[in-house]
Design a protein around this motif. Structure first.
Motif, PDB file in Angstrom:
ATOM      1  N   MET A   1       0.834  -1.196   0.000  1.00 31.45           N
ATOM      2  CA  MET A   1       0.000   0.000   0.000  1.00 31.45           C
ATOM      3  C   MET A   1       0.878   1.259   0.000  1.00 31.45           C
ATOM      4  N   ARG A   2       1.938   1.234   0.781  1.00 30.94           N
ATOM      5  CA  ARG A   2       2.862   2.366   0.821  1.00 30.94           C
ATOM      6  C   ARG A   2       3.536   2.576  -0.533  1.00 30.94           C
ATOM      7  N   LEU A   3       3.816   1.489  -1.246  1.00 32.89           N
ATOM      8  CA  LEU A   3       4.387   1.588  -2.584  1.00 32.89           C
ATOM      9  C   LEU A   3       3.431   2.316  -3.518  1.00 32.89           C
ATOM     10  N   TRP A   4       2.163   1.919  -3.530  1.00 30.04           N
ATOM     11  CA  TRP A   4       1.206   2.547  -4.443  1.00 30.04           C
ATOM     12  C   TRP A   4       0.905   3.987  -4.059  1.00 30.04           C
ATOM     13  N   PHE A   5       0.861   4.292  -2.774  1.00 29.72           N
ATOM     14  CA  PHE A   5       0.707   5.692  -2.365  1.00 29.72           C
ATOM     15  C   PHE A   5       1.922   6.510  -2.801  1.00 29.72           C
ATOM     16  N   GLY A   6       3.103   5.925  -2.729  1.00 27.19           N
ATOM     17  CA  GLY A   6       4.310   6.616  -3.169  1.00 27.19           C
ATOM     18  C   GLY A   6       4.304   6.877  -4.664  1.00 27.19           C
TER      19      GLY A   6
ATOM     20  N   THR B   1      11.036   9.525  -4.140  1.00 27.91           N
ATOM     21  CA  THR B   1      11.869   8.533  -4.813  1.00 27.91           C
ATOM     22  C   THR B   1      12.722   7.749  -3.811  1.00 27.91           C
ATOM     23  N   ALA B   2      13.274   8.444  -2.828  1.00 28.89           N
ATOM     24  CA  ALA B   2      14.053   7.750  -1.791  1.00 28.89           C
ATOM     25  C   ALA B   2      13.159   6.813  -0.990  1.00 28.89           C
ATOM     26  N   ASP B   3      11.941   7.241  -0.677  1.00 29.28           N
ATOM     27  CA  ASP B   3      11.014   6.388   0.065  1.00 29.28           C
ATOM     28  C   ASP B   3      10.634   5.165  -0.763  1.00 29.28           C
ATOM     29  N   LEU B   4      10.379   5.352  -2.050  1.00 32.87           N
ATOM     30  CA  LEU B   4      10.046   4.215  -2.904  1.00 32.87           C
ATOM     31  C   LEU B   4      11.209   3.229  -3.009  1.00 32.87           C
ATOM     32  N   ALA B   5      12.424   3.755  -3.071  1.00 35.97           N
ATOM     33  CA  ALA B   5      13.587   2.863  -3.113  1.00 35.97           C
ATOM     34  C   ALA B   5      13.684   2.040  -1.832  1.00 35.97           C
ATOM     35  N   TRP B   6      13.416   2.665  -0.698  1.00 33.92           N
ATOM     36  CA  TRP B   6      13.463   1.946   0.580  1.00 33.92           C
ATOM     37  C   TRP B   6      12.355   0.895   0.656  1.00 33.92           C
ATOM     38  N   VAL B   7      11.161   1.244   0.204  1.00 40.30           N
ATOM     39  CA  VAL B   7      10.046   0.293   0.222  1.00 40.30           C
ATOM     40  C   VAL B   7      10.361  -0.903  -0.669  1.00 40.30           C
TER      41      VAL B   7
END
Length: 86
Positions: A16-21, A55-61
């Motif tokens: 879910m966090r990926l799609w919100f990102g 982008t940094a958050d998506l990379a971490w996820v």
């Protein structure tokens, strides 16, 4: 620490966090382009910074998702006792 009161069917919110990102990244790119075209440089820079953060958050996820599931004790494992503090 495991207390024994965790839900049996608990799942990680990473997908879910990926799609919100991704949704946020699309809007940040749109905002950057729109503000740059209308001459609002400050807002365009703010949206550009937001693109970097998302982008940094998506990379971490994605990194955490690629790690896979971690060991979780089953129903047959009793809860752990809290450690005694001296």
């Amino acid at each position: 620490m495991r207390t024994g009161s965790e839900p049996v069917t608990a799942r990680s919110p990473l997908r879910m966090r990926l799609w919100f990102g991704v949704w946020g990244l699309i809007w940040a790119v749109f905002g950057t382009v729109a503000f740059a075209l209308t001459g609002r440089t400050g807002w365009a820079v703010a949206c550009g910074v937001l693109i970097l953060v998302v982008t940094a958050d998506l990379a971490w996820v994605l990194h955490r998702m690629r790690q896979g599931a971690h060991y979780q004790p089953g129903r047959d494992i009793p809860p752990y006792e809290p450690p005694d503090r001296p």
